[in-house]
Write a protein that holds these residues in place. Structure first.
Motif, PDB file in Angstrom:
ATOM      1  N   MET A 149     -17.232 -12.534   2.782  1.00 51.61           N
ATOM      2  CA  MET A 149     -16.229 -11.597   3.248  1.00 51.61           C
ATOM      3  C   MET A 149     -14.833 -11.993   2.777  1.00 51.61           C
ATOM      4  SD  MET A 149     -16.373  -8.849   4.942  1.00 51.61           S
ATOM      5  CE  MET A 149     -15.415  -7.750   5.893  1.00 51.61           C
ATOM      6  N   SER A 150     -14.658 -13.249   2.404  1.00 54.10           N
ATOM      7  CA  SER A 150     -13.341 -13.692   1.939  1.00 54.10           C
ATOM      8  C   SER A 150     -12.950 -13.007   0.632  1.00 54.10           C
ATOM      9  CB  SER A 150     -13.313 -15.202   1.769  1.00 54.10           C
ATOM     10  OG  SER A 150     -14.155 -15.595   0.711  1.00 54.10           O
ATOM     11  N   ARG A 151     -13.949 -12.638  -0.178  1.00 54.27           N
ATOM     12  CA  ARG A 151     -13.656 -11.942  -1.442  1.00 54.27           C
ATOM     13  C   ARG A 151     -13.022 -10.580  -1.152  1.00 54.27           C
ATOM     14  NH1 ARG A 151     -14.316 -14.964  -6.000  1.00 54.27           N
ATOM     15  NH2 ARG A 151     -15.308 -13.300  -7.119  1.00 54.27           N
ATOM     16  N   PHE A 152     -13.511  -9.914  -0.113  1.00 51.49           N
ATOM     17  CA  PHE A 152     -12.949  -8.632   0.288  1.00 51.49           C
ATOM     18  C   PHE A 152     -11.492  -8.799   0.708  1.00 51.49           C
ATOM     19  CE2 PHE A 152     -12.216  -5.385   3.620  1.00 51.49           C
ATOM     20  CZ  PHE A 152     -12.301  -4.260   2.813  1.00 51.49           C
ATOM     21  N   ASN A 153     -11.221  -9.871   1.427  1.00 52.42           N
ATOM     22  CA  ASN A 153      -9.844 -10.142   1.847  1.00 52.42           C
ATOM     23  C   ASN A 153      -8.940 -10.424   0.652  1.00 52.42           C
ATOM     24  OD1 ASN A 153     -10.328  -9.753   4.586  1.00 52.42           O
ATOM     25  ND2 ASN A 153     -11.006 -11.866   4.851  1.00 52.42           N
ATOM     26  N   GLU A 154      -9.479 -11.053  -0.370  1.00 56.71           N
ATOM     27  CA  GLU A 154      -8.697 -11.277  -1.592  1.00 56.71           C
ATOM     28  C   GLU A 154      -8.269  -9.952  -2.202  1.00 56.71           C
ATOM     29  OE1 GLU A 154     -10.109 -14.141  -4.585  1.00 56.71           O
ATOM     30  OE2 GLU A 154     -11.566 -14.787  -3.081  1.00 56.71           O
ATOM     31  N   VAL A 155      -9.188  -8.999  -2.253  1.00 55.57           N
ATOM     32  CA  VAL A 155      -8.876  -7.676  -2.811  1.00 55.57           C
ATOM     33  C   VAL A 155      -7.791  -6.998  -1.969  1.00 55.57           C
ATOM     34  CG1 VAL A 155      -9.803  -5.379  -3.296  1.00 55.57           C
ATOM     35  CG2 VAL A 155     -11.161  -7.387  -3.845  1.00 55.57           C
ATOM     36  N   LYS A 156      -7.948  -7.049  -0.660  1.00 54.46           N
ATOM     37  CA  LYS A 156      -6.958  -6.431   0.226  1.00 54.46           C
ATOM     38  C   LYS A 156      -5.588  -7.074   0.051  1.00 54.46           C
ATOM     39  CE  LYS A 156      -8.544  -6.659   4.388  1.00 54.46           C
ATOM     40  NZ  LYS A 156      -8.998  -6.501   5.776  1.00 54.46           N
ATOM     41  N   ASP A 157      -5.559  -8.392  -0.075  1.00 56.20           N
ATOM     42  CA  ASP A 157      -4.286  -9.098  -0.242  1.00 56.20           C
ATOM     43  C   ASP A 157      -3.615  -8.720  -1.561  1.00 56.20           C
ATOM     44  OD1 ASP A 157      -4.657 -10.337   2.185  1.00 56.20           O
ATOM     45  OD2 ASP A 157      -5.378 -12.227   1.318  1.00 56.20           O
ATOM     46  N   LEU A 158      -4.405  -8.616  -2.622  1.00 56.33           N
ATOM     47  CA  LEU A 158      -3.842  -8.223  -3.914  1.00 56.33           C
ATOM     48  C   LEU A 158      -3.245  -6.820  -3.838  1.00 56.33           C
ATOM     49  CD1 LEU A 158      -6.418  -9.540  -6.535  1.00 56.33           C
ATOM     50  CD2 LEU A 158      -4.002 -10.074  -6.449  1.00 56.33           C
ATOM     51  N   ILE A 159      -3.969  -5.913  -3.229  1.00 52.47           N
ATOM     52  CA  ILE A 159      -3.492  -4.533  -3.130  1.00 52.47           C
ATOM     53  C   ILE A 159      -2.234  -4.453  -2.275  1.00 52.47           C
ATOM     54  CG2 ILE A 159      -4.039  -2.243  -2.223  1.00 52.47           C
ATOM     55  CD1 ILE A 159      -6.935  -2.768  -3.169  1.00 52.47           C
ATOM     56  N   SER A 160      -2.236  -5.113  -1.145  1.00 52.50           N
ATOM     57  CA  SER A 160      -1.050  -5.051  -0.276  1.00 52.50           C
ATOM     58  C   SER A 160       0.146  -5.740  -0.933  1.00 52.50           C
ATOM     59  CB  SER A 160      -1.342  -5.645   1.096  1.00 52.50           C
ATOM     60  OG  SER A 160      -1.614  -7.017   1.002  1.00 52.50           O
ATOM     61  N   GLY A 161      -0.112  -6.761  -1.741  1.00 51.85           N
ATOM     62  CA  GLY A 161       0.960  -7.441  -2.446  1.00 51.85           C
ATOM     63  C   GLY A 161       1.613  -6.577  -3.508  1.00 51.85           C
ATOM     64  N   LEU A 162       0.897  -5.587  -3.985  1.00 49.70           N
ATOM     65  CA  LEU A 162       1.439  -4.693  -5.018  1.00 49.70           C
ATOM     66  C   LEU A 162       2.162  -3.481  -4.441  1.00 49.70           C
ATOM     67  CD1 LEU A 162      -1.531  -4.617  -7.552  1.00 49.70           C
ATOM     68  CD2 LEU A 162       0.695  -5.691  -7.863  1.00 49.70           C
ATOM     69  N   GLU A 163       2.097  -3.299  -3.157  1.00 48.44           N
ATOM     70  CA  GLU A 163       2.656  -2.095  -2.537  1.00 48.44           C
ATOM     71  C   GLU A 163       4.134  -1.904  -2.871  1.00 48.44           C
ATOM     72  OE1 GLU A 163       2.853   0.154   1.768  1.00 48.44           O
ATOM     73  OE2 GLU A 163       2.041  -1.869   1.654  1.00 48.44           O
ATOM     74  N   GLY A 164       4.906  -2.954  -2.762  1.00 50.46           N
ATOM     75  CA  GLY A 164       6.331  -2.865  -3.069  1.00 50.46           C
ATOM     76  C   GLY A 164       6.597  -2.486  -4.512  1.00 50.46           C
ATOM     77  N   ASP A 165       5.811  -3.054  -5.420  1.00 47.30           N
ATOM     78  CA  ASP A 165       5.984  -2.729  -6.832  1.00 47.30           C
ATOM     79  C   ASP A 165       5.574  -1.287  -7.127  1.00 47.30           C
ATOM     80  OD1 ASP A 165       7.067  -5.165  -7.697  1.00 47.30           O
ATOM     81  OD2 ASP A 165       5.077  -6.071  -7.803  1.00 47.30           O
ATOM     82  N   PHE A 166       4.543  -0.795  -6.445  1.00 46.06           N
ATOM     83  CA  PHE A 166       4.165   0.611  -6.606  1.00 46.06           C
ATOM     84  C   PHE A 166       5.331   1.511  -6.206  1.00 46.06           C
ATOM     85  CE2 PHE A 166      -0.376  -0.503  -6.842  1.00 46.06           C
ATOM     86  CZ  PHE A 166      -0.817   0.442  -7.751  1.00 46.06           C
ATOM     87  N   GLU A 167       5.940   1.218  -5.064  1.00 43.80           N
ATOM     88  CA  GLU A 167       7.066   2.023  -4.596  1.00 43.80           C
ATOM     89  C   GLU A 167       8.234   1.956  -5.565  1.00 43.80           C
ATOM     90  OE1 GLU A 167       7.884   0.549  -0.677  1.00 43.80           O
ATOM     91  OE2 GLU A 167       6.055   1.440   0.162  1.00 43.80           O
ATOM     92  N   LYS A 168       8.542   0.752  -6.041  1.00 45.55           N
ATOM     93  CA  LYS A 168       9.656   0.603  -6.986  1.00 45.55           C
ATOM     94  C   LYS A 168       9.403   1.380  -8.264  1.00 45.55           C
ATOM     95  CE  LYS A 168      11.093  -3.967  -5.405  1.00 45.55           C
ATOM     96  NZ  LYS A 168      11.118  -5.388  -5.751  1.00 45.55           N
ATOM     97  N   PHE A 169       8.161   1.346  -8.748  1.00 46.08           N
ATOM     98  CA  PHE A 169       7.865   2.027  -9.995  1.00 46.08           C
ATOM     99  C   PHE A 169       7.839   3.541  -9.822  1.00 46.08           C
ATOM    100  CE2 PHE A 169       4.790   3.859 -13.024  1.00 46.08           C
ATOM    101  CZ  PHE A 169       5.499   3.609 -14.184  1.00 46.08           C
ATOM    102  N   TYR A 170       7.073   4.025  -8.854  1.00 52.71           N
ATOM    103  CA  TYR A 170       6.901   5.468  -8.706  1.00 52.71           C
ATOM    104  C   TYR A 170       8.114   6.155  -8.094  1.00 52.71           C
ATOM    105  CZ  TYR A 170       2.053   5.266 -10.180  1.00 52.71           C
ATOM    106  OH  TYR A 170       0.905   5.093 -10.924  1.00 52.71           O
ATOM    107  N   ASP A 171       8.780   5.527  -7.162  1.00 58.02           N
ATOM    108  CA  ASP A 171       9.903   6.173  -6.488  1.00 58.02           C
ATOM    109  C   ASP A 171      11.233   5.940  -7.189  1.00 58.02           C
ATOM    110  OD1 ASP A 171       8.052   7.019  -4.624  1.00 58.02           O
ATOM    111  OD2 ASP A 171       8.559   5.458  -3.160  1.00 58.02           O
TER     112      ASP A 171
END
Length: 59
Positions: free
Chosen positions: A1-23
């Motif tokens: 289950m830790s692998r799933f958490n790694e994916v979630k952490d990577l995605i949440s870590g990119l949230e700010g960059d997504f906003e900066k790029f798209y907005d």
């Protein structure tokens, strides 16, 4: 289950960059998004292989 958490952490870590790029149109954030998505792709492939190996070893 830790692998799933790694994916979630990577995605949440990119949230700010997504906003900066798209907005805001920040090109450097777009580069970070692309690199992060590539890491997610690699991790997803590793997880798929691990799941397949585990599934096949139980037969």
């Amino acid at each position: 289950m830790s692998r799933f958490n790694e994916v979630k952490d990577l995605i949440s870590g990119l949230e700010g960059d997504f906003e900066k790029f798209y907005d805001k149109g920040n090109k450097a954030a777009g580069t970070r998004v692309r690199n992060g998505m590539n890491e997610i792709k690699k991790l997803a492939q590793d997880i798929r292989k691990e799941v397949t190996d585990m599934k096949n070893s139980k037969k």
